[in-house]
Design an enzyme around this catalytic site. Structure first.
Site, mmCIF file in Angstrom:
data_model
loop_
_atom_site.group_PDB
_atom_site.id
_atom_site.type_symbol
_atom_site.label_atom_id
_atom_site.label_comp_id
_atom_site.label_asym_id
_atom_site.label_seq_id
_atom_site.Cartn_x
_atom_site.Cartn_y
_atom_site.Cartn_z
ATOM 1 N N LYS A 284 37.961 36.009 39.962
ATOM 2 C CA LYS A 284 38.990 36.436 39.690
ATOM 3 C C LYS A 284 40.400 34.993 39.494
ATOM 4 O O LYS A 284 39.991 34.428 39.246
ATOM 5 C CB LYS A 284 39.989 35.617 41.660
ATOM 6 C CG LYS A 284 39.599 36.726 42.787
ATOM 7 C CD LYS A 284 39.940 36.790 44.605
ATOM 8 C CE LYS A 284 39.456 37.844 44.941
ATOM 9 N NZ LYS A 284 39.680 39.074 44.601
ATOM 10 N N ARG A 358 32.224 43.682 51.878
ATOM 11 C CA ARG A 358 31.678 44.992 52.358
ATOM 12 C C ARG A 358 30.145 44.515 53.187
ATOM 13 O O ARG A 358 29.073 45.067 53.264
ATOM 14 C CB ARG A 358 31.864 46.182 51.294
ATOM 15 C CG ARG A 358 31.062 45.784 49.907
ATOM 16 C CD ARG A 358 32.227 46.970 49.129
ATOM 17 N NE ARG A 358 33.204 47.038 48.910
ATOM 18 C CZ ARG A 358 34.409 47.505 48.385
ATOM 19 N NH1 ARG A 358 33.987 48.919 47.627
ATOM 20 N NH2 ARG A 358 35.359 46.693 47.952
#
Ligand code: BES
Ligand code: MN
Ligand code: ZN
Length: 506
Positions: A284, A358
């Protein structure tokens, strides 16, 4: 950090209280503001003489409308020296209004020693004054929440005592005590979640979070199990392990069990517990990374909920599963293009290591389906920037495969002031998760659908629900607050804790 504020009902008139701040409720009536002085409030005739000007003139002067949370303060001499008098807007005195009013009062009262008000006991005329009282207490306590690691404390301290003046009634009676207890329990569970979320990741690694969960479970008298990396390996939790592989601080899974006698049903709550999300090798940028100590909010919320079920007398058997890992960047990290094997054997091609939530959730959910076979599965996760983009910080995204479950959660969110908006699980988009080399890809691969990020993530999770009634709360938006707003304080909000507790305890 524990609340510095205590709240309790006390018998007698507001005017007789020894508090240094007195708050009179003002309703937003159809024909203008109405100061409520019946019940335990002071005699209006008497009051006028003691104020800087008659009440009606003060209302006009300060442009008081009585909107929930509006605050106007001035000094008044009630016969024992000057005290601070607050006109506290309560709107229509719905639970939502009283929650805002309680929060506004707690903020106005910072630095005071003792506050008294009659506002908490107003009903909105719909018959349930208890829900309003609970909401007021919840708002007042949560607005007094602070978290600081500063060596020198800044700003005035939260008010130590708030008295809820009860006219001519037994203030110790269950009628008042029970809703106050409930508000306190809801706020305390939320504050627990906030403390965990606000703790910096230098301290908060997976083992630390698992240890806090064990502690909390112990205090609440709940059974708890922790899987360390060796247990996860033996159990086949390939996704949690893959996500955790880049960190020197190994992953964990925690299971906590609340088992009342003759439960009505069994619910499994799964929380995303990424103690820090660098994105992994799909790194990120710093602006996106700097807030990622909050990426374990789902796990914190689930733990907060478990901690308060007994106190709130829940009739539901609840198992909480916390899927905990640090998503870090290193030579041992999983790579884009790697294929991992989830609990139960299905494989996933990891095309973006930043879609890690997830993955850890998939393992825990597959485990829940295979080993616990609950009546319903609900997961909570700061899962996608897309959910935040779609709904902002005020609303959580709800995805569900069951309308009754979705309806119950929407209703609970309404009651707790934690709004959810139901999003569609668009069937046509499912094929975007196809992978040429594995059972699934962890991000959408078909750009024809424009990459609806929150939906793609939800559709991915649905693959691990085994057809059970399932709901998914993507709290990436409301999980964190940038401002002090009503019951919210800056930082982690613990969004979802109170709505899940309301859902699970009637
Ligand atoms: N933890 C983030 C989601 C997030 C974003 C939470 C902003 C709170 C605020 C999650 O792990 C993530 O990185 N998601 C990616 C998924 C993408 C790579 C498919 C995202 O949303 O960008
Ligand atoms: Mn991520
Ligand atoms: Zn994440």
């Amino acid at each position: 950090m524990p609340f510095a504020t205590e709240i309790h009902p006390v018998a007698g008139d507001l005017a007789d209280s020894a508090a240094d701040l007195l708050a009179l409720p003002v309703r937003a009536g159809d024909d203008g503001p109405v100061v409520v002085t019946d019940g335990a409030g002071p005699d209006p005739a008497d009051l006028d003489a003691r104020l800087p000007a008659p009440l009606t003139e003060l209302l006009a002067h300060y442009d008081v409308k009585g909107g929930a949370g509006q605050i106007v303060e001035f000094p008044a001499d009630l016969g024992r020296g000057l005290v601070r008098l607050v006109l506290l807007g309560v709107g229509a005195a719905t639970p939502r209004d009283l929650r805002s009013a309680g929060a506004a009062l707690a903020r106005a009262a910072r630095g005071r020693n003792r506050v008294a008000t009659t506002a908490a006991l107003l009903g909105d005329g719909t018959g349930d004054a208890r829900a309003g009282l609970t909401a007021f207490v919840e708002g007042a306590l949560l607005a007094s929440y602070t978290f600081s690691l500063a060596a020198e404390p800044k700003g005035p301290r939260p008010v130590p005592v708030v008295e809820l003046a009860v006219a001519g009634a037994d203030a110790g009676s269950e009628e008042f005590a029970e809703p106050v207890r409930r508000g306190r329990a809801l706020a305390r569970a939320t504050a627990l979640a906030r403390d965990l979320i606000n703790t910096p990741s230098a301290e908060k690694d997976p083992a630390w979070l698992a240890a806090r969960a064990e502690e909390v479970a112990g205090e609440a008298g709940l059974a708890v199990s922790v899987w360390d990396e060796a247990d996860l390996e033996r159990g086949g939790f390939g996704a949690i392990l893959a996500v955790g592989r880049g960190s020197v601080r190994p992953p964990r899974m925690v299971g906590i069990r609340y088992e009342p006698e003759n439960p009505d049903s069994h619910v499994v709550l799964v929380g995303k517990g990424i103690t820090f999300d660098t994105g992994g090798l799909s790194l990120k940028p710093n602006d996106n990374m700097k807030l990622m100590k909050t990426d374990m909010s789902g796990a914190a919320v689930v733990l907060g909920v478990l901690s308060a079920l007994a106190e709130l007398g829940s009739r539901v058997r609840v198992t909480g599963l916390l899927a905990i890992a640090e998503n870090s960047f290193s030579g041992s990290a999983q790579r884009p293009g790697d294929v991992l094997t989830t609990y139960g054997g299905r494989t996933v091609e990891v095309l973006n290591t930043d879609a890690e939530g997830r993955l850890v959730m998939a393992d825990a959910m597959a485990y829940a389906v295979a080993e616990l076979a609950p009546d319903a599965l609900v997961d909570v996760a700061t899962l996608t920037g897309a959910a935040k983009l779609a709904l902002g910080t005020g609303i959580g995204a709800l995805f569900a495969t069951d309308d009754t479950l979705a309806g119950a959660l929407l209703d609970a969110g309404e009651r707790s002031g934690e709004a959810l908006w139901r999003m569609p699980l668009v069937e046509e988009y499912r094929d975007t998760l196809n992978s040429p080399v594995a059972d699934l890809a962890n991000i959408g691969t078909n750009s024809a659908y424009g990459h609806p990020g929150a939906t793609e993530a939800a559709l991915f999770l649905r693959e691990f629900t085994g057809g059970l009634p399932w709901a998914h709360l993507d709290i990436a938006g409301p999980g964190r607050s940038m401002s002090e707003e009503a019951e919210l304080t800056k930082g982690g909000t613990g969004f979802g804790t109170r709505l899940l507790l309301r859902w699970l305890s009637a």
